[in-house]
Design an enzyme around this catalytic site. Structure first.
Site, short mmCIF file in Angstrom:
data_model
loop_
_atom_site.label_atom_id
_atom_site.label_comp_id
_atom_site.label_asym_id
_atom_site.label_seq_id
_atom_site.Cartn_x
_atom_site.Cartn_y
_atom_site.Cartn_z
N LYS A 158 52.04 31.59 35.26
CA LYS A 158 52.67 32.92 35.39
C LYS A 158 54.04 32.77 36.06
CE LYS A 158 48.13 35.01 35.30
NZ LYS A 158 47.27 36.13 35.65
N GLU B 42 40.31 37.49 27.95
CA GLU B 42 40.60 37.74 29.37
C GLU B 42 40.38 39.22 29.67
OE1 GLU B 42 43.43 34.48 30.93
OE2 GLU B 42 44.66 36.11 30.17
N HIS C 191 49.44 37.90 26.31
CA HIS C 191 48.78 38.03 27.61
C HIS C 191 48.78 39.50 28.03
CE1 HIS C 191 47.79 37.63 31.82
NE2 HIS C 191 47.29 36.45 31.52
N ASN D 111 47.76 28.74 33.34
CA ASN D 111 48.85 29.69 33.12
C ASN D 111 49.48 29.94 34.49
OD1 ASN D 111 50.55 31.82 32.65
ND2 ASN D 111 48.93 33.31 32.18
N SER E 147 39.84 35.09 36.96
CA SER E 147 39.21 34.62 38.20
C SER E 147 38.26 33.45 37.98
CB SER E 147 38.51 35.79 38.91
OG SER E 147 39.45 36.78 39.27
N GLU F 158 49.33 40.89 30.73
CA GLU F 158 50.48 41.28 31.58
C GLU F 158 51.70 41.57 30.71
OE1 GLU F 158 50.18 37.89 34.15
OE2 GLU F 158 48.30 38.68 34.93
N GLY G 233 43.00 38.02 38.31
CA GLY G 233 43.60 38.06 39.64
C GLY G 233 42.87 38.95 40.63
P1 13P Z 1 43.44 34.48 37.26
O1 13P Z 1 42.74 33.17 36.99
O2 13P Z 1 44.43 34.40 38.37
O3 13P Z 1 42.49 35.61 37.37
O4 13P Z 1 44.34 34.76 35.95
C1 13P Z 1 43.77 34.65 34.70
C2 13P Z 1 44.84 34.75 33.69
O5 13P Z 1 45.44 35.80 33.51
C3 13P Z 1 45.20 33.55 32.93
O6 13P Z 1 46.04 33.84 31.88
#
Ligand code: 13P
Length: 251
Positions: free
Chosen positions: A11, A168, A96, A9, A214, A98, A174
């Site tokens: 982002k 997640e 997601h 992903n 992560s 976010e 992150g």
């Molecule tokens: P990270 O791997 O950067 O923690 O992000 C995970 C994520 O949100 C994937 O959709």
């Protein structure tokens, strides 16, 4: 049986030229191996067409990171599921954390998005997960169950079977703070049980449940070794071809 999957992903990262370069690198590295999992990259809308042109779709799947909750019309700035599908992409990340946190996505809007994804032949990678406070106050399992029930359990077994789930935990995204492999396994096994209660054991056993948060080359092997962890949804580590491939080859 269910598939093992590693999906990136990206982002809101990379310009179009940078994204095309990254996709080419991943594509090249994949061409040299026979991965033991399906590999997908989910990229910004602007990148879908040019990235689709430089990858071998037989070995590398392509997805969007979102789609609109309406089919078409006067929704300035939105991108429909039909538009995504017309680029050649076949996956779409939905729900997601976010998007839920910053753009107010709810189970109601996600129901619409899932329906539109199906109408356009896209496979949803549907995200669920609790925030830190919910993990700490012991409600994580209830929260995750509610996210699944509210947005997905109106689906027929046939449609539900087309979904890829991604657990997640928001506190691990992150932050560098991965869920331990035991924490991931515990939640994934719980999720599979919730699916089995509704749709039966066969559907549950055939559902791929990815872990995200992560995930890195250094911890992927231990996570993927867990019986209910069927791969990963990778953020930061998907922005570097070598570390992404380090996760792909953890299977
Ligand atoms: P990270 O791997 O950067 O923690 O992000 C995970 C994520 O949100 C994937 O959709």
């Amino acid at each position: 049986m269910r598939k093992n999957i590693v999906a990136g992903n990206w982002k809101m990262n990379t310009t179009v030229p940078e994204g095309v370069t990254l996709a080419k690198e991943v594509n090249e590295k994949l061409a040299a191996i026979t991965p033991k999992c399906d590999v997908i990259i989910c990229v910004p809308f602007t990148h879908l067409c040019p990235v689709n042109e430089v990858i071998n779709s037989e070995k590398l799947g392509l997805g969007a990171e979102n789609c609109a909750d309406h089919a078409k019309g006067a929704y300035t700035g939105e991108v429909s599921a039909a538009m995504v599908a017309s680029t050649g992409a076949t996956y779409v990340i939905l729900g997601h954390s976010e998007r839920r946190q910053y753009y107010g996505e709810t189970s109601e809007t996600l129901k619409e998005k899932v329906a539109l994804a199906f109408e356009n032949g896209l496979t949803p990678i549907f995200c669920i997960g609790e925030v830190l406070e919910e993990r700490e106050n012991g409600t994580a399992f209830d929260v995750v169950k509610k996210q699944i029930v509210d947005a997905l359990f109106h689906l027929s077994a046939e449609d539900f079977s087309k979904i890829i789930l991604a657990y997640e935990p928001v506190w691990a995204i992150g932050t560098g703070k991965t869920a331990t492999d035991d924490q991931a396994e515990e939640m994934h096994a719980f999720i599979r049980g919730v699916i089995a209660e509704k749709y039966g054991q066969e559907v549950a056993d055939n559902t791929s449940i990815l872990y995200g948060g992560s995930c890195k080359p250094g911890n992927a092997k231990a996570l993927f070794a867990k019986p209910n962890v069927d791969g990963g949804l990778i953020g930061g580590a998907a922005l570097d071809a070598e570390s992404f491939m380090g996760i792909v080859t953890a299977f």
